[in-house]
Write a protein that holds these residues in place. Structure first.
Motif, mmCIF file in Angstrom:
data_model
loop_
_atom_site.group_PDB
_atom_site.id
_atom_site.type_symbol
_atom_site.label_atom_id
_atom_site.label_comp_id
_atom_site.label_asym_id
_atom_site.label_seq_id
_atom_site.Cartn_x
_atom_site.Cartn_y
_atom_site.Cartn_z
ATOM 1 N N ASN A 77 0.870 -1.168 0.000
ATOM 2 C CA ASN A 77 0.000 0.000 0.000
ATOM 3 C C ASN A 77 0.905 1.216 0.000
ATOM 4 O O ASN A 77 1.587 1.488 0.994
ATOM 5 C CB ASN A 77 -0.905 -0.004 1.240
ATOM 6 N N GLU A 184 -4.510 6.346 3.565
ATOM 7 C CA GLU A 184 -4.196 4.943 3.307
ATOM 8 C C GLU A 184 -5.373 4.154 2.764
ATOM 9 O O GLU A 184 -5.268 2.941 2.547
ATOM 10 C CB GLU A 184 -3.658 4.293 4.583
ATOM 11 N N HIS A 187 -4.880 2.474 -2.660
ATOM 12 C CA HIS A 187 -3.931 1.371 -2.784
ATOM 13 C C HIS A 187 -2.591 1.855 -3.345
ATOM 14 O O HIS A 187 -1.536 1.518 -2.820
ATOM 15 C CB HIS A 187 -4.497 0.275 -3.695
ATOM 16 N N ASP A 242 -7.621 -2.373 -8.227
ATOM 17 C CA ASP A 242 -7.084 -1.344 -7.337
ATOM 18 C C ASP A 242 -7.162 0.024 -7.986
ATOM 19 O O ASP A 242 -7.507 1.010 -7.333
ATOM 20 C CB ASP A 242 -5.628 -1.654 -6.973
#
Length: 255
Positions: A77, A184, A187, A242
């Motif tokens: 991440n 956060e 991704h 993602d």
């Protein structure tokens, strides 16, 4: 002398990413010998995969240069790893921390030059971070507009106020203790756009240093010829899902 550190997250080192990372790390060592460098990695080690071999090569290179390797056994991440870098800087009392991608070539004295320019910024300007010049952003009034970012007028010698973070060079310098944290929930993508939106909302700025220079190695068409251009979305599992999630999350968050 200030204590400066560069944080470089990597995505499971394989042959191609090692070659890119090695070129970036060697340029950092040659360009700014007084700045430290820490690589943050999440390779799934011990599985008899090529990651084991190339990660060991990376660790040996870092050790020879007096740099550090830190491993985190957790899913990739990008904003989380950048936040780890900001936390390292704060907890270990570094004066300034540069958050970088792994595929960046550093020109001589890039860190020092950026800090010298930052020192020239009027104190009333609320600067969150300073950003080196790059091939893509060197003609900022033209290129950044092409990237759908907005460039504001130069307000002091060698500097510009820019409401963006990583669109071109993928390097940004923060004070060792900063109140900013990357979101956060993303991704990998849109982290730069999110920072730009946050600065717009909070009426804060990033400063563009015209005397500091870095090049984004993956963008070979803008300058240096890379050993191999890598499609990270294919080789490193940054799946389309993602990308789609980050895109959707960004627009829902800032609509």
């Amino acid at each position: 002398m200030t204590k400066n550190v560069t944080i470089v997250p990597t995505i499971s080192v394989c042959m191609h990413t090692y070659r890119i990372a090695a070129e970036a790390i060697m340029s950092h060592y040659a360009s700014e010998p007084d700045a430290h460098l820490i690589v943050l990695d999440n390779a799934p080690l011990g599985e008899k995969h090529e990651w084991d071999y190339w990660t060991e090569q990376l660790k040996q290179l870092l050790d020879r240069l007096g740099y550090e390797y830190r491993h985190y056994q957790e899913p990739w991440n990008l904003p989380k790893f950048w936040n780890k870098g900001l936390d390292i800087a704060a907890n270990e009392n570094w004066d300034y921390v540069a958050i970088s991608n792994v595929d960046v070539w550093f020109a001589p004295r890039w860190f020092t030059s950026a800090l010298n320019d930052w020192a020239e910024v009027p104190v009333e300007q609320d600067i969150v971070s300073v950003h080196p010049w790059s091939y893509v952003s060197k003609d900022a009034g033209h290129n950044i507009k092409n990237l759908n970012y907005h460039y504001e007028d130069v307000f002091t010698q060698g500097m510009g106020l820019v409401p963006f973070d990583f669109p071109a060079c993928h390097v940004s310098i923060f004070k060792g203790k900063t109140d900013y944290r990357f979101d956060e929930s993303y991704h990998h993508y849109y982290v730069d756009n999110d920072f730009w939106k946050w600065m717009q909302k909070t009426k804060r700025y990033g400063a563009l240093s015209k005397s500091s220079r870095v090049d984004h190695l993956q963008m070979a068409g803008y300058g240096r010829t890379m050993t191999k251009v890598v499609d990270f979305s294919v080789n490193h599992g940054i799946a389309k899902v993602d990308t789609d999630f980050d895109h959707k999350y960004f627009h829902e968050k800032w609509q």
